[in-house]
Enzyme design. Structure first.
Site, PDB file in Angstrom:
ATOM      1  N   TYR A 170       0.926  -1.414   0.131  1.00  0.00           N
ATOM      2  CA  TYR A 170      -0.132   0.098  -0.073  1.00  0.00           C
ATOM      3  C   TYR A 170       0.818   1.088   0.127  1.00  0.00           C
ATOM      4  O   TYR A 170       0.521   1.749  -0.951  1.00  0.00           O
ATOM      5  CB  TYR A 170      -0.344  -0.156   1.334  1.00  0.00           C
ATOM      6  CG  TYR A 170      -1.555   1.140   1.298  1.00  0.00           C
ATOM      7  CD1 TYR A 170      -2.889   1.397   0.504  1.00  0.00           C
ATOM      8  CD2 TYR A 170      -1.521   2.438   2.284  1.00  0.00           C
ATOM      9  CE1 TYR A 170      -4.078   2.356   0.526  1.00  0.00           C
ATOM     10  CE2 TYR A 170      -1.722   3.682   1.956  1.00  0.00           C
ATOM     11  CZ  TYR A 170      -3.128   3.399   1.855  1.00  0.00           C
ATOM     12  OH  TYR A 170      -4.457   4.709   1.810  1.00  0.00           O
ATOM     13  N   LYS A 174       1.402   3.985  -3.071  1.00  0.00           N
ATOM     14  CA  LYS A 174       1.297   5.701  -2.591  1.00  0.00           C
ATOM     15  C   LYS A 174       1.888   6.412  -2.804  1.00  0.00           C
ATOM     16  O   LYS A 174       1.906   7.921  -3.397  1.00  0.00           O
ATOM     17  CB  LYS A 174       0.525   5.751  -0.761  1.00  0.00           C
ATOM     18  CG  LYS A 174      -0.799   5.157  -0.569  1.00  0.00           C
ATOM     19  CD  LYS A 174      -2.266   5.230  -1.562  1.00  0.00           C
ATOM     20  CE  LYS A 174      -3.448   5.192  -1.351  1.00  0.00           C
ATOM     21  NZ  LYS A 174      -4.731   5.252  -2.162  1.00  0.00           N
TER      22      LYS A 174
END
Length: 259
Positions: A170, A174
């Site tokens: 994740y 990002k």
């Protein structure tokens, strides 16, 4: 919240819940009357559309089933929005998943790849399609404005986080979104397209509900200066700002909202 008048049509991914739904509400409250609501779950996108019509019966809100990790699906969704509205003035690339938690040695390549496909490649596919459409549009206003794009990153796109089960995939996505935002923003700024990212901290959304309810994030939240999570509406306000005339001289920025 400050009031900004948004004139034009909008396209949002992940619009069936959480931040995406809050952005849709904020857009309509600030003047958007044509809005395409993309989500992998067309039913929840339609629920958002129905809510918007209760705010403003004249709003033209359409629900579109879109898989952001699929190039053909993304292209079709942009074509549907453009056919309905003629142009896309505001785009918010918000769709994403949590991805696997754990040390790199504990995470399968399949789970890693799925997260990259949705959270990073999905943003790239959407942004590419949005830029392509915006370049075809006649500019409006004296600033030769063609459109504004906001990519939803995270505070984990700026910093890492220490944990025995880190969200490595994740966080990698990002960070990638911030790099993608900055690079494409540089190339299209002179053509009247602005691209910025927003980097929220912990937000009370369905994606975090279980962890919040179980108290798994109490320590991290207590370490923030405000000692609370954000509401989706607070993040939506930041996104409204980034597409509005109030930020007309901002592009390639990563706006951190982490409390």
């Amino acid at each position: 919240m400050s009031s900004f008048t948004l004139q034009g049509s909008a396209y949002i991914t992940g619009a069936g819940s959480g931040i995406g739904r809050a952005v849709a509400h904020a857009f309509v409250k600030n003047g958007v009357s044509q809005i395409a609501l993309g989500d992998i779950n067309e039913q929840t996108a339609q629920e958002t559309a129905d809510q918007l019509k209760s705010i403003n019966k004249d709003v033209n809100a359409i629900a579109i089933q879109v898989d952001v990790a699929n190039e053909d699906s993304v292209k079709a969704s942009i074509e549907t929005a453009t056919a309905a509205f003629g142009r896309i003035d505001f785009a918010v690339n918000n769709a994403g998943i949590n991805g696997p938690l754990g040390l790199a040695s504990d995470v399968s390549f399949e789970d890693w790849k799925k997260t990259i496909d949705i959270n990073l490649s999905g943003v790239w596919l959407c942004q590419r399609a949005e830029i392509t459409q915006m370049l075809l549009q006649e500019p409006v206003s004296t600033r030769q404005y063609r459109g504004a794009i906001v990519n939803v990153s995270s505070m984990l796109g700026i910093n890492g986080i220490w944990s025995e089960t880190p969200p490595t995939a994740y966080s990698a996505c990002k960070h990638g979104i911030v790099g993608l935002t900055k690079t494409d923003a540089n190339t299209v700024a002179s053509k009247g397209i602005r691209i910025n990212a927003i980097c929220p901290g912990f937000v009370s959304t369905p994606i975090l509900k279980l962890a919040l309810d179980m108290g798994y994030m109490d320590e991290q939240i207590a370490a923030t200066p405000m000692k609370r999570v954000a509401t989706p509406e607070e993040v939506a306000d930041g996104i409204v700002f980034l597409v509005s005339p109030a930020s007309s001289f901002m592009t390639g920025s990563a706006l951190v909202m982490d409390g």
